[in-house]
Design an enzyme around this catalytic site. Structure first.
Site, PDB file in Angstrom:
ATOM      1  N   MET A 322     -40.853  36.754  18.375  1.00 40.39           N
ATOM      2  CA  MET A 322     -40.999  37.927  19.230  1.00 40.39           C
ATOM      3  C   MET A 322     -39.640  38.534  19.586  1.00 40.39           C
ATOM      4  O   MET A 322     -39.453  39.748  19.526  1.00 40.39           O
ATOM      5  CB  MET A 322     -41.742  37.571  20.521  1.00 40.39           C
ATOM      6  CG  MET A 322     -43.163  37.118  20.313  1.00 40.39           C
ATOM      7  SD  MET A 322     -44.171  38.307  19.419  1.00 40.39           S
ATOM      8  CE  MET A 322     -44.448  39.536  20.680  1.00 40.39           C
ATOM      9  N   VAL A 398     -38.629  33.300  25.385  1.00 36.05           N
ATOM     10  CA  VAL A 398     -38.370  31.909  24.976  1.00 36.05           C
ATOM     11  C   VAL A 398     -39.705  31.175  24.848  1.00 36.05           C
ATOM     12  O   VAL A 398     -40.764  31.785  24.973  1.00 36.05           O
ATOM     13  CB  VAL A 398     -37.432  31.194  25.986  1.00 36.05           C
ATOM     14  CG1 VAL A 398     -36.086  31.907  26.053  1.00 36.05           C
ATOM     15  CG2 VAL A 398     -38.046  31.118  27.373  1.00 36.05           C
ATOM     16  N   GLU A 400     -43.143  29.214  25.223  1.00 34.55           N
ATOM     17  CA  GLU A 400     -44.201  29.397  26.226  1.00 34.55           C
ATOM     18  C   GLU A 400     -44.303  28.112  27.056  1.00 34.55           C
ATOM     19  O   GLU A 400     -45.234  27.308  26.879  1.00 34.55           O
ATOM     20  CB  GLU A 400     -45.514  29.730  25.502  1.00 34.55           C
ATOM     21  CG  GLU A 400     -46.650  30.151  26.392  1.00 34.55           C
ATOM     22  CD  GLU A 400     -46.506  31.560  26.936  1.00 34.55           C
ATOM     23  OE1 GLU A 400     -45.394  32.110  26.941  1.00 34.55           O
ATOM     24  OE2 GLU A 400     -47.516  32.120  27.389  1.00 34.55           O
ATOM     25  N   LYS A 405     -38.954  28.584  30.909  1.00 33.92           N
ATOM     26  CA  LYS A 405     -38.881  29.949  31.429  1.00 33.92           C
ATOM     27  C   LYS A 405     -38.199  29.961  32.810  1.00 33.92           C
ATOM     28  O   LYS A 405     -37.425  30.878  33.114  1.00 33.92           O
ATOM     29  CB  LYS A 405     -40.274  30.575  31.489  1.00 33.92           C
ATOM     30  CG  LYS A 405     -40.861  30.844  30.084  1.00 33.92           C
ATOM     31  CD  LYS A 405     -41.947  31.882  30.113  1.00 33.92           C
ATOM     32  CE  LYS A 405     -42.712  32.037  28.796  1.00 33.92           C
ATOM     33  NZ  LYS A 405     -41.991  32.709  27.718  1.00 33.92           N
ATOM     34  N   SER A 427     -47.446  35.269  26.886  1.00 33.24           N
ATOM     35  CA  SER A 427     -48.779  35.762  26.539  1.00 33.24           C
ATOM     36  C   SER A 427     -49.868  35.097  27.371  1.00 33.24           C
ATOM     37  O   SER A 427     -50.987  35.592  27.393  1.00 33.24           O
ATOM     38  CB  SER A 427     -49.061  35.586  25.042  1.00 33.24           C
ATOM     39  OG  SER A 427     -48.471  34.430  24.542  1.00 33.24           O
ATOM     40  N   HIS A 448     -45.757  42.536  27.903  1.00 26.88           N
ATOM     41  CA  HIS A 448     -46.460  41.782  26.873  1.00 26.88           C
ATOM     42  C   HIS A 448     -46.551  42.592  25.587  1.00 26.88           C
ATOM     43  O   HIS A 448     -47.320  43.537  25.488  1.00 26.88           O
ATOM     44  CB  HIS A 448     -47.864  41.388  27.379  1.00 26.88           C
ATOM     45  CG  HIS A 448     -48.612  40.539  26.406  1.00 26.88           C
ATOM     46  ND1 HIS A 448     -49.936  40.718  26.124  1.00 26.88           N
ATOM     47  CD2 HIS A 448     -48.197  39.510  25.631  1.00 26.88           C
ATOM     48  CE1 HIS A 448     -50.298  39.825  25.214  1.00 26.88           C
ATOM     49  NE2 HIS A 448     -49.271  39.091  24.904  1.00 26.88           N
ATOM     50  N   ASN A 498     -55.701  40.220  25.363  1.00 27.73           N
ATOM     51  CA  ASN A 498     -56.062  38.914  24.813  1.00 27.73           C
ATOM     52  C   ASN A 498     -57.326  38.357  25.460  1.00 27.73           C
ATOM     53  O   ASN A 498     -58.130  37.697  24.816  1.00 27.73           O
ATOM     54  CB  ASN A 498     -54.913  37.923  24.996  1.00 27.73           C
ATOM     55  CG  ASN A 498     -53.794  38.182  23.995  1.00 27.73           C
ATOM     56  OD1 ASN A 498     -53.967  38.949  23.050  1.00 27.73           O
ATOM     57  ND2 ASN A 498     -52.648  37.564  24.214  1.00 27.73           N
TER      58      ASN A 498
HETATM   59  P1  NAD Z   1     -40.639  31.270  19.012  1.00 29.67           P
HETATM   60  O1  NAD Z   1     -40.832  29.813  19.102  1.00 29.67           O
HETATM   61  O2  NAD Z   1     -40.705  31.926  17.687  1.00 29.67           O
HETATM   62  O3  NAD Z   1     -39.260  31.679  19.650  1.00 29.67           O
HETATM   63  C1  NAD Z   1     -38.765  31.169  20.838  1.00 29.67           C
HETATM   64  C2  NAD Z   1     -37.259  31.244  20.797  1.00 29.67           C
HETATM   65  O4  NAD Z   1     -36.760  30.936  22.066  1.00 29.67           O
HETATM   66  C3  NAD Z   1     -36.613  30.267  19.817  1.00 29.67           C
HETATM   67  O5  NAD Z   1     -35.711  30.944  18.994  1.00 29.67           O
HETATM   68  C4  NAD Z   1     -35.905  29.270  20.732  1.00 29.67           C
HETATM   69  O6  NAD Z   1     -34.721  28.749  20.152  1.00 29.67           O
HETATM   70  C5  NAD Z   1     -35.606  30.135  21.917  1.00 29.67           C
HETATM   71  N1  NAD Z   1     -35.389  29.355  23.127  1.00 29.67           N
HETATM   72  C6  NAD Z   1     -36.048  28.273  23.557  1.00 29.67           C
HETATM   73  N2  NAD Z   1     -35.519  27.826  24.727  1.00 29.67           N
HETATM   74  C7  NAD Z   1     -34.524  28.669  25.035  1.00 29.67           C
HETATM   75  C8  NAD Z   1     -33.595  28.731  26.087  1.00 29.67           C
HETATM   76  N3  NAD Z   1     -33.621  27.844  27.076  1.00 29.67           N
HETATM   77  N4  NAD Z   1     -32.701  29.721  26.092  1.00 29.67           N
HETATM   78  C9  NAD Z   1     -32.667  30.611  25.109  1.00 29.67           C
HETATM   79  N5  NAD Z   1     -33.510  30.596  24.070  1.00 29.67           N
HETATM   80  C10 NAD Z   1     -34.426  29.627  24.021  1.00 29.67           C
HETATM   81  O7  NAD Z   1     -41.718  31.900  19.997  1.00 29.67           O
HETATM   82  P2  NAD Z   1     -42.342  33.380  19.978  1.00 29.67           P
HETATM   83  O8  NAD Z   1     -43.568  33.373  19.175  1.00 29.67           O
HETATM   84  O9  NAD Z   1     -41.294  34.354  19.680  1.00 29.67           O
HETATM   85  O10 NAD Z   1     -42.799  33.519  21.501  1.00 29.67           O
HETATM   86  C11 NAD Z   1     -41.884  33.773  22.541  1.00 29.67           C
HETATM   87  C12 NAD Z   1     -42.639  34.222  23.765  1.00 29.67           C
HETATM   88  O11 NAD Z   1     -43.415  35.379  23.458  1.00 29.67           O
HETATM   89  C13 NAD Z   1     -43.616  33.213  24.304  1.00 29.67           C
HETATM   90  O12 NAD Z   1     -43.646  33.287  25.697  1.00 29.67           O
HETATM   91  C14 NAD Z   1     -44.932  33.665  23.729  1.00 29.67           C
HETATM   92  O13 NAD Z   1     -46.032  33.266  24.498  1.00 29.67           O
HETATM   93  C15 NAD Z   1     -44.755  35.146  23.781  1.00 29.67           C
HETATM   94  N6  NAD Z   1     -45.602  35.902  22.853  1.00 29.67           N
HETATM   95  C16 NAD Z   1     -45.803  35.477  21.583  1.00 29.67           C
HETATM   96  C17 NAD Z   1     -46.594  36.204  20.738  1.00 29.67           C
HETATM   97  C18 NAD Z   1     -46.833  35.770  19.319  1.00 29.67           C
HETATM   98  O14 NAD Z   1     -47.753  36.261  18.674  1.00 29.67           O
HETATM   99  N7  NAD Z   1     -46.018  34.869  18.785  1.00 29.67           N
HETATM  100  C19 NAD Z   1     -47.186  37.406  21.173  1.00 29.67           C
HETATM  101  C20 NAD Z   1     -46.930  37.833  22.478  1.00 29.67           C
HETATM  102  C21 NAD Z   1     -46.132  37.073  23.304  1.00 29.67           C
END
Ligand code: NAD
Length: 708
Positions: A322, A398, A400, A405, A427, A448, A498
């Site tokens: 994301m 970051v 979920e 967070k 999400s 979101h 969602n």
């Molecule tokens: P992801 O696992 O692909 O990416 C998360 C990133 O955060 C990673 O690169 C990780 O290294 C980094 N990270 C973890 N801890 C950290 C920290 N302390 N400081 C800095 N960076 C850190 O996850 P994603 O799919 O990109 O999801 C990220 C957020 O977006 C989540 O909250 C998720 O619920 C939300 N989201 C995801 C989707 C989806 O379809 N994937 C859709 C909407 C919202």
């Protein structure tokens, strides 16, 4: 509205300038003015030729939807669309040459004016769009477009413009034969004049008004086009499931209208238009896709007293799927983006995602390599929180995980400017809870986004219990800056999109557990107009993810947790069979290395198919009503407005636009009939179909979500 000028050479210039509207549009007043101007030029013996031009940035943007929206019956439809069609036919047959000097975008009725002229000259500006996009709002070009374009460029070549609404820039329009010349903008009017003086007199009759006209590529009865109609008709049904009347009506106009003389063809077009203009399908599409989406994009509900925030620099925390997409989208919109992750390599990887997307565009010639560089240079990968200084907005994306967070929130707020906003892209985790750790929860908001960020147009702006109105207003400004369509949603688990969408796969799994044939479930989902059948959709998302969410809810709610019918299915798929979904090559479907997916035969053992099967309509009703009902609950609970609920359903999860959205479906079947159906479903299948009191009252009082 139409400026009229003649010169010493006998050239009349009719210049569009619909001053009381934001753009030149065709409505009752402008059509009457244009008709009067055409008549005047034709009747004036001193006029030898006519230029149709515009003094606005656009040529003519199309029909005024306010006019079309008000049409209640066929009579009113003929009165609305008939006059302009008649004017254009009179212009075409006047015996005097008309040339369209196309200075800017000409869409719909705007392009139809040009098609009726004897020559089309367009300014050499790649930003100009030419096309007949009526179909995208459930309409058809009713000022001769379905008749003239096939007669000019052939049926086969005309189809993508008419049934898909393809728009093209001047160079492509020239190559397609839609326009005759592309000239530098400064020479447009001069070139139109010289053509009239030199060649106009010999060109004042259209080929189809001459004896011996040969239809380019053949009429519908000749072998090539006949074959074409079989293929196109079938392809269209496969795509629309027969739910969208406009492309079918357009095909009928072409098929019937191109076998007869053009005047009869124009009558056929008028009748098909009346069928569409009075249909519920078209009204639904216009209401949601044009008016509601337009209001959302204009930020119509934004508190006016809050000064507009202009974004220059933002930060994205977490450069995963994301975060990477978000950074790319913001950089594309011209913003500087600090992209932060736990180590430099992860941050760089996030930046590389955008680079790769742009490489593909450069390879296709759609993006200038220099532009790619400028955009890429706006993304600053880092691990250093000090970089957040000077950012107007920080978006956290970051893992979920509440603890992660919370940690990120603490560190970000310590580094951020006092007036900056902190947003979470969570999400599932309610914003109010996440904001508890924040030192300034009024400036904490949910943003979101949907995946993939660069493709999905919707943004849910989530208002936590303590989020201030100023923060909401400025979050909306951000949506506009990055060209996403925002809806405002009050905090609740899963938010709006969602939460309501989940009912589609849940109901499918419930039916599977009941012994409904999985093929029947999938076909019903497809026939309902959903972009993907429900079990295939779960495979895409992965059953594992849904299973995890279910376990989380169970842990969070403890004894309050109410077992859901789909829980058993998820557990069976994840714990028993390990068929987690597409990513591991097996889920409800098998995914062979070659060829299409097919339903996994082993499903029958896990979920035996019952002897008694419901009808496809019963399955469809459950799949579709479950979504609308959840949307209605969200509205009843004050989570989302009816307008945003409909916009969100179409943009967020591909709910069929022909129904106008999840609530549009309730208006379409009628609230009373919908409530009655849900009462029956609740008796048969359980309390998840119970309707909220507000909807029951609405049905009893004969009200609707949206004005009729
Ligand atoms: P992801 O696992 O692909 O990416 C998360 C990133 O955060 C990673 O690169 C990780 O290294 C980094 N990270 C973890 N801890 C950290 C920290 N302390 N400081 C800095 N960076 C850190 O996850 P994603 O799919 O990109 O999801 C990220 C957020 O977006 C989540 O909250 C998720 O619920 C939300 N989201 C995801 C989707 C989806 O379809 N994937 C859709 C909407 C919202």
């Amino acid at each position: 509205m139409i400026d009229y000028k003649t010169d010493a050479d006998g050239i009349a210039t009719l210049t569009w300038n619909v001053a009381d509207r934001p753009m030149n549009v065709l409505n009752a007043a402008s059509i009457a003015a244009f008709d009067a101007a055409v008549r005047r030029a034709v009747e004036d013996p001193g006029v030898k030729g006519v230029i149709v031009a515009s003094s606005r940035p656009e040529f003519v943007a199309g029909g005024d939807l306010d006019l079309i929206r008000g049409i209640r019956n066929a009579q009113e439809s003929f009165e609305a669309s008939g006059p302009v069609s008649a004017t254009l036919r009179a212009l075409e047959r006047s015996g005097k040459p008309f040339v369209a000097a196309i200075n800017g975008t000409a869409l719909g009725g705007g392009l139809e004016i040009c098609l009726a002229c004897h020559r089309r000259i367009v300014a050499d500006d790649p930003k100009i769009q030419l096309g007949l996009p009526e179909v995208t709002l459930g309409l058809l070009p009713a000022a001769g477009g379905t008749q003239r374009l096939p007669r000019m460029i052939g049926i086969k070549n005309a189809l993508p413009y008419l049934i898909e609404g393809r728009k093209v820039a001047p160079a492509a329009a020239l190559a397609a034969g839609i326009v005759d010349e592309v000239v530098p903008a400064a020479q447009l009017l001069q070139r139109a004049r010289s053509w009239l003086l030199a060649e106009g007199a010999q060109a004042a009759v259209k080929p189809w008004d001459m004896k011996g006209f040969r239809f380019p590529g053949g009429t519908p009865q000749t072998p090539g086009p006949t074959q074409l109609f079989f293929g196109v008709g079938g392809g269209l049904l496969a795509k629309t499931q027969g739910l969208y009347p406009a492309p079918e009506a357009i095909l009928a106009c072409i098929y019937d209208g191109c076998q007869v003389d053009i005047d009869t063809g124009l009558k056929i077009e008028q009748r098909q238009f009346a069928r569409l203009a009075t249909s519920m399908a078209t009204k639904n599409m216009i209401r949601t896709l044009f008016y509601a989406m337009g209001e959302a994009n204009r930020l119509a509900d934004r508190p006016k007293e809050v000064p507009v925030r202009r974004y220059k620099r933002i930060a994205v925390l977490g450069a995963g799927m994301m975060g990477a997409g978000l950074a790319y989208v913001a950089a594309q919109a011209g913003l500087d983006v600090v992209l932060l992750d736990v180590d430099q390599a992860a941050a760089e990887k996030g930046k590389a995602y955008g680079a790769k997307l742009m490489d593909a565009q450069v390879a296709k010639g759609r993006l200038d390599p220099a532009r790619r560089e400028t955009r890429l240079a706006r993304v600053h990968p880092t691990t250093d929180y000090a970089q957040l200084a000077g950012c107007e907005l920080v978006i956290e994306a970051v893992f979920e995980d509440r603890a992660v967070k919370a940690e990120v929130t603490r560190r970000a707020e310590a580094a951020m400017d006092a007036d900056a906003i902190l947003a979470s892209n969570t999400s599932t985790l309610p914003i109010t809870g996440l904001a508890e750790i924040s030192l300034r929860p009024e400036q904490f908001v949910g943003l979101h986004f949907f995946s993939p960020v660069e493709k999905m147009p919707l943004l849910e702006v989530i208002r936590g219990a303590r989020t201030s109105e100023a923060t909401i207003a400025q979050a909306l400004d951000f949506a506009k800056a990055i060209r996403k369509t925002p809806i405002v949603v009050n905090d609740c688990p899963s938010f709006y999109a969602n939460r309501a969408f989940a009912m589609f796969p849940y109901e499918a799994m419930t039916m599977l557990a009941e012994g409904v044939n999985p093929a029947l479930i999938e076909n019903a989902g497809r026939l309902a107009g959903m972009p993907m059948p429900p079990l295939a959709l779960i495979d895409e998302v992965s059953a594992e993810l849904l299973h995890k969410a279910m376990k989380q809810a169970r842990a969070d709610q403890g004894a309050r947790y109410r077992e859901q019918p789909q829980d058993r299915v998820l557990a069976a798929m994840v714990e028993k069979t390990g068929r987690l979904g597409r990513k591991v090559g097996q889920g409800f479907y098998d995914y062979p290395a070659q060829g299409a997916r097919r339903l996994w035969p082993g499903l029958a053992e896990l979920f035996p198919v019952a002897d008694q099967q419901p009808t496809v309509d019963e399955v469809r009703e459950r799949l579709m009503y479950a979504q609308s009902l959840e949307a209605a609950r969200c509205v009843a609970e004050g989570i989302v407005s009816p307008r945003d609920a409909d916009v969100g359903s179409i943009l967020g999860w591909g709910f069929p636009a022909v129904l106008g959205g999840a609530l549009g479906q309730i208006d379409t079947v009628g609230a009373a009939a919908f409530v009655q159906a849900c009462d029956r479903l609740a008796r048969l299948h359980g309390p998840r179909f119970e309707v909220p009191e507000a909807l029951r009252r609405m049905a009893a009082e004969g009200r609707r979500y949206h004005a009729a």
